[in-house]
Design a protein around this motif. Structure first.
Motif, short mmCIF file in Angstrom:
data_model
loop_
_atom_site.label_atom_id
_atom_site.label_comp_id
_atom_site.label_asym_id
_atom_site.label_seq_id
_atom_site.Cartn_x
_atom_site.Cartn_y
_atom_site.Cartn_z
N HIS A 18 5.16 -0.20 -9.06
CA HIS A 18 4.80 1.18 -9.42
C HIS A 18 4.35 1.26 -10.88
O HIS A 18 3.25 1.76 -11.18
CB HIS A 18 6.00 2.10 -9.17
CG HIS A 18 5.78 3.50 -9.65
ND1 HIS A 18 4.90 4.37 -9.03
CD2 HIS A 18 6.33 4.18 -10.69
CE1 HIS A 18 4.91 5.53 -9.66
NE2 HIS A 18 5.76 5.44 -10.67
N PHE A 19 5.18 0.76 -11.80
CA PHE A 19 4.87 0.91 -13.22
C PHE A 19 3.82 -0.08 -13.70
O PHE A 19 3.07 0.21 -14.63
CB PHE A 19 6.14 0.80 -14.06
CG PHE A 19 6.94 2.08 -14.05
CD1 PHE A 19 6.47 3.21 -14.68
CD2 PHE A 19 8.14 2.15 -13.38
CE1 PHE A 19 7.18 4.40 -14.65
CE2 PHE A 19 8.86 3.32 -13.33
CZ PHE A 19 8.39 4.45 -13.98
N GLY B 181 6.87 -0.74 8.16
CA GLY B 181 5.46 -0.34 8.24
C GLY B 181 4.99 0.33 6.96
O GLY B 181 3.88 0.08 6.48
N LEU B 182 5.85 1.18 6.38
CA LEU B 182 5.51 1.83 5.12
C LEU B 182 5.38 0.79 4.00
O LEU B 182 4.52 0.91 3.12
CB LEU B 182 6.59 2.86 4.75
CG LEU B 182 6.64 4.11 5.64
CD1 LEU B 182 7.90 4.92 5.35
CD2 LEU B 182 5.39 4.97 5.44
N GLY B 183 6.23 -0.22 4.07
CA GLY B 183 6.16 -1.30 3.09
C GLY B 183 4.86 -2.08 3.20
O GLY B 183 4.25 -2.44 2.18
N ILE B 184 4.43 -2.32 4.42
CA ILE B 184 3.17 -3.04 4.64
C ILE B 184 2.00 -2.22 4.09
O ILE B 184 1.04 -2.77 3.54
CB ILE B 184 2.96 -3.33 6.14
CG1 ILE B 184 4.03 -4.32 6.63
CG2 ILE B 184 1.56 -3.90 6.39
CD1 ILE B 184 4.05 -5.65 5.92
N GLN C 84 -4.74 3.44 -6.73
CA GLN C 84 -4.41 3.55 -5.30
C GLN C 84 -3.03 2.98 -5.02
O GLN C 84 -2.25 3.55 -4.24
CB GLN C 84 -5.47 2.83 -4.46
CG GLN C 84 -6.82 3.52 -4.45
CD GLN C 84 -7.89 2.72 -3.73
OE1 GLN C 84 -7.83 1.48 -3.67
NE2 GLN C 84 -8.88 3.41 -3.18
N LEU C 85 -2.69 1.87 -5.66
CA LEU C 85 -1.36 1.29 -5.50
C LEU C 85 -0.29 2.22 -6.05
O LEU C 85 0.76 2.41 -5.42
CB LEU C 85 -1.28 -0.07 -6.21
CG LEU C 85 0.11 -0.72 -6.23
CD1 LEU C 85 0.64 -0.94 -4.81
CD2 LEU C 85 0.08 -2.03 -7.00
N MET C 86 -0.55 2.82 -7.19
CA MET C 86 0.42 3.74 -7.78
C MET C 86 0.69 4.92 -6.87
O MET C 86 1.84 5.28 -6.61
CB MET C 86 -0.10 4.24 -9.14
CG MET C 86 0.89 5.13 -9.90
SD MET C 86 0.82 6.89 -9.43
CE MET C 86 -0.80 7.35 -10.10
N LEU C 87 -0.38 5.51 -6.33
CA LEU C 87 -0.22 6.65 -5.43
C LEU C 87 0.50 6.26 -4.15
O LEU C 87 1.36 6.98 -3.65
CB LEU C 87 -1.59 7.25 -5.12
CG LEU C 87 -2.31 7.94 -6.30
CD1 LEU C 87 -3.73 8.31 -5.91
CD2 LEU C 87 -1.54 9.18 -6.75
N SER C 88 0.17 5.08 -3.63
CA SER C 88 0.82 4.63 -2.40
C SER C 88 2.30 4.33 -2.65
O SER C 88 3.13 4.53 -1.77
CB SER C 88 0.12 3.38 -1.84
OG SER C 88 0.36 2.24 -2.64
N SER C 89 2.63 3.87 -3.86
CA SER C 89 4.03 3.57 -4.17
C SER C 89 4.87 4.85 -4.26
O SER C 89 6.02 4.87 -3.84
CB SER C 89 4.13 2.79 -5.49
OG SER C 89 3.78 3.59 -6.60
N VAL C 90 4.28 5.91 -4.79
CA VAL C 90 4.97 7.20 -4.85
C VAL C 90 5.22 7.73 -3.44
O VAL C 90 6.32 8.19 -3.10
CB VAL C 90 4.17 8.23 -5.67
CG1 VAL C 90 4.80 9.61 -5.57
CG2 VAL C 90 4.07 7.80 -7.12
N LEU C 91 4.19 7.64 -2.60
CA LEU C 91 4.32 8.07 -1.20
C LEU C 91 5.37 7.22 -0.50
O LEU C 91 6.19 7.73 0.27
CB LEU C 91 2.96 7.95 -0.50
CG LEU C 91 2.92 8.38 0.97
CD1 LEU C 91 3.25 9.86 1.11
CD2 LEU C 91 1.55 8.09 1.57
N TYR C 92 5.35 5.93 -0.76
CA TYR C 92 6.27 4.99 -0.13
C TYR C 92 7.73 5.35 -0.42
O TYR C 92 8.53 5.51 0.50
CB TYR C 92 5.99 3.57 -0.61
CG TYR C 92 7.06 2.57 -0.24
CD1 TYR C 92 7.09 1.97 1.02
CD2 TYR C 92 8.06 2.22 -1.15
CE1 TYR C 92 8.07 1.06 1.36
CE2 TYR C 92 9.05 1.31 -0.82
CZ TYR C 92 9.05 0.73 0.43
OH TYR C 92 10.04 -0.15 0.78
N ILE C 93 8.09 5.47 -1.69
CA ILE C 93 9.50 5.69 -2.04
C ILE C 93 9.98 7.05 -1.53
O ILE C 93 11.13 7.20 -1.12
CB ILE C 93 9.72 5.55 -3.57
CG1 ILE C 93 11.22 5.32 -3.86
CG2 ILE C 93 9.20 6.74 -4.33
CD1 ILE C 93 11.77 4.02 -3.34
#
Length: 315
Positions: free
Chosen positions: A202-203, A269-272, A292-301
């Motif tokens: 994330h960071f 699945g969310l992790g993938i 995109q990774l940052m946004l997906s990590s926020v959605l993920y957690i």
């Protein structure tokens, strides 16, 4: 103010009333905005969300009083850390585009005012958390201390600061469990580990797409100090660790913290999904991929915590 005087004032200054109202609104908006900024309201609310999710996981019977105390205490705790941080980094914040408009860095708020807010929030946060139980208050105090006294000074000295910052960043999820049980064990440790490993992709994603801005302030947040293959590999590795930790409860080795097979499949699945964006960053190494990774990590957690809680109550 007498009604007759008010009527005369409104009649004589009809055109000025609109301007006065606008000015007043602007002033109020600035004060509110500065309060949001000095406490980083969005970040603080995400911490509250994590803490409450952890409480729901640990509590056998939900107490709305404890939920409220945890939310208030958690908000004050993070607000205090952020206020202290902005005092310490005010000169560096002024150098970066992202932070130069912060209240202290821009001069809209004095250091003394910010320090008063930080101290008040520290006292309120720890006191409120103490009314839940002593362990919750202790972890809250540790979080403030590490963020302010260790992580913040290290940010300009070594990329290892992210490892230190990941500790207070991982406390909220497990703090809720401790608030519910007054116990730190394998369950709260697992919640801590999940959010701890998640901090890195994330960071580092944030550090990647804000690399130039961080450089202006003298911050080097990426593990290799560069937007290179080495950093991208570490992002991948920590994403994988996050995924693995997230499904550990399905194997029945984490005490009262359990996960059904269906929930574990969803969590995996969310992790993938997040790993897909980490791979994309590794391949492309662009700021767009990092965002995109940052946004997906926020959605993920966020979704992980929701799935954990829902699974507990429908299992």
């Amino acid at each position: 103010m007498p009604n007759s005087f008010l009527a005369v004032s409104l009649h004589k200054q009809k055109n000025n009333v609109g301007l006065s109202t606008t000015a007043t609104t602007t002033i109020k908006h600035t004060v509110i905005s500065d309060f949001k900024e000095i406490t980083k309201m969005r970040l603080s609310l995400s911490v509250v969300f994590s803490s409450v999710a952890g409480y729901f996981l640990g509590a056998e019977t939900i107490s709305l009083k404890i939920v409220l105390l945890l939310a208030l205490g958690g908000y004050f705790m993070v607000g205090a850390s952020n206020a202290f941080n902005q005092i310490i980094e005010k000169d560096l914040d002024a150098l970066m585009h992202r932070t130069k408009h912060r209240p202290v860095a821009s001069g809209r708020m004095t250091v003394n005012t910010a320090f008063l807010i930080a101290c008040l929030f520290t006292v309120l946060g720890i006191t409120i958390l103490y009314t839940i139980n002593a362990q919750t208050a202790m972890f809250g105090a540790i979080s403030i201390f590490l963020y302010t006294s260790v992580y913040t000074p290290l940010k300009t000295k070594t990329p290892l600061s992210v490892f230190v910052g990941a500790i207070p960043g991982a406390i909220p999820f497990m703090l809720g469990w401790v608030a519910a049980t007054d116990n730190f064990g394998i369950e709260s440790g697992t919640l801590f580990a999940l959010q701890f490993f998640w901090q890195f992709p994330h960071f580092w994603a944030i550090g990647w797409f804000l690399f130039d801005d961080y450089k202006r302030g003298g911050f080097f947040m990426l593990p290799t100090g560069k937007q290179d293959k080495g950093t991208a590999i570490q992002v991948l590795l920590y994403t994988i660790w996050t995924i693995l930790v997230s499904i550990v409860p399905v194997f029945g080795v984490t005490g009262r913290l359990k996960l059904s097979i269906v929930a574990a499949v969803i969590v995996f699945g969310l992790g993938i999904m997040m790993l897909t964006y980490a791979i994309k960053l590794y391949k492309n190494r662009t700021e767009k991929a990092a965002k995109q990774l940052m946004l997906s990590s926020v959605l993920y957690i966020t979704l992980i915590q929701i799935v954990y809680v829902i699974d507990k109550f429908i299992r």
